[in-house]
Design an enzyme around this catalytic site. Sequence first.
Site, PDB file in Angstrom:
ATOM      1  N   SER A  63      -0.394  -1.607  -3.585  1.00 42.13           N
ATOM      2  CA  SER A  63       0.114  -0.703  -1.688  1.00 42.13           C
ATOM      3  C   SER A  63      -0.075  -1.968  -0.526  1.00 42.13           C
ATOM      4  CB  SER A  63      -0.935   0.847  -1.638  1.00 42.13           C
ATOM      5  OG  SER A  63      -2.013   0.477  -2.287  1.00 42.13           O
ATOM      6  N   LYS A  88       3.876   0.478   4.432  1.00 38.29           N
ATOM      7  CA  LYS A  88       3.386   1.803   5.391  1.00 38.29           C
ATOM      8  C   LYS A  88       4.479   0.918   6.620  1.00 38.29           C
ATOM      9  CE  LYS A  88      -0.380   3.653   5.996  1.00 38.29           C
ATOM     10  NZ  LYS A  88      -1.331   3.159   4.955  1.00 38.29           N
TER      11      LYS A  88
HETATM   12  C1  LIG Z   1      -2.322   3.721   4.453  1.00 42.07           C
HETATM   13  C2  LIG Z   1      -2.877   3.207   3.319  1.00 42.07           C
HETATM   14  C3  LIG Z   1      -2.910   3.526   1.500  1.00 42.07           C
HETATM   15  C4  LIG Z   1      -2.962   5.005   1.965  1.00 42.07           C
HETATM   16  O1  LIG Z   1      -1.364   5.904   1.606  1.00 42.07           O
HETATM   17  P1  LIG Z   1      -1.462   7.386   2.006  1.00 42.07           P
HETATM   18  O2  LIG Z   1      -0.304   7.812   2.981  1.00 42.07           O
HETATM   19  O3  LIG Z   1      -2.616   7.690   3.664  1.00 42.07           O
HETATM   20  O4  LIG Z   1      -1.908   8.084   1.265  1.00 42.07           O
HETATM   21  C5  LIG Z   1      -3.339   3.300   0.660  1.00 42.07           C
HETATM   22  N1  LIG Z   1      -3.156   1.619   0.154  1.00 42.07           N
HETATM   23  C6  LIG Z   1      -2.871   1.195   1.533  1.00 42.07           C
HETATM   24  C7  LIG Z   1      -3.116  -0.510   1.539  1.00 42.07           C
HETATM   25  C8  LIG Z   1      -2.700   1.440   2.907  1.00 42.07           C
HETATM   26  O5  LIG Z   1      -2.285   0.460   3.849  1.00 42.07           O
END
Ligand SMILES: *Cc1c(COP(=O)(O)O)cnc(C)c1O
Length: 318
Positions: A301, A51
């Site tokens: 992510s 993010k």
């Molecule tokens: C925010 C987030 C997501 C999803 O991302 P989007 O842009 O909302 O689709 C996935 N994994 C993690 C760890 C996140 O913080």
Amino acid sequence: MISMKNIDDAAGSIADVIHRTPVLTSHTLSVLSDKRMFLKGEHLQLTGAFKIRGATNKVKAVAKEGAQHIVTASSGNHGQAVAYIAEKLGLQATIVVPENAVSSKVAAIRGYGANVIAYGTTSTERLNKAESLIAEQKAVFIPPYDDPFIMAGQGTIGVEILEQIPDVDVVYVPVGGGGLISGISTAIKESKPGIKVIGVEPEQANDTSLSIKRDEITAIDHIDTIADGLRTSQPGALTFPVIQKYVDDIVLVTEDEIKEAFVFVLERMKQLIEPSAAVAVAAAMTNKAGLYGRNVCSVISGGNAAREQIASLLLQAE
Ligand SMILES: *Cc1c(COP(=O)(O)O)cnc(C)c1O
């Protein structure tokens, strides 16, 4: 729609802040899934999740326009990212979090020097509170996903994947509001359209899968998953058209599959990832999209799991 140019600009804008994260491999995971598996490690990113890429791109843009105070409504990874970059750029940040937020996450946000306001328990209550702050204090709102600067910032991961794994065939991406996958799919499809981009949602947070099937943004009202970063009730107005255009498929994983992937990555790869990231490993391990190609990348992510959650996931493992 965002373009490759927006993503290239974002890469230039955020390069002095973010880490270029490593791509990890695992022999066991490759054997198990009968593919060559690569994990793009955003759990090793600054603040513990991707993010910070979108947040840095957006906050730098609004700072250039003269913003001095930024606001968002998130107790999770977006809140931490906004707090971090605000402190780094010398802006004031206010983060509205739910009254029942996990205390370690709130502590991380406070640790980056942001004001924290605990308000209500629903996202609507928090957004209303953020809006009143914006009106009273001339602050600027930083959205979590539905914004061109945010989407382009997340898209820089796609550029790095193409450079780090030149022969990649399939990329699995977790889907919440769709900022991450809209950016990554734009970067990949506008460079190498033959590469498959597959979105992954928990079965119990299947809003984007449903919206794609119905061909319109569809909200769900029952969400129940340990993948807390994916608990959005509907895809964004800006992210959804990009997903419709560029994403090859959205697949669903069960809660048990998410838990197994989490434990596998911790035990076998010695990497602490969060359940929202484990969905992309789960989809690859269970070959949800069918075999498109040999070289498969799962986007990890983030890695911000609370210790209570880690303990409970390990105790549940067989
Ligand atoms: C925010 C987030 C997501 C999803 O991302 P989007 O842009 O909302 O689709 C996935 N994994 C993690 C760890 C996140 O913080």
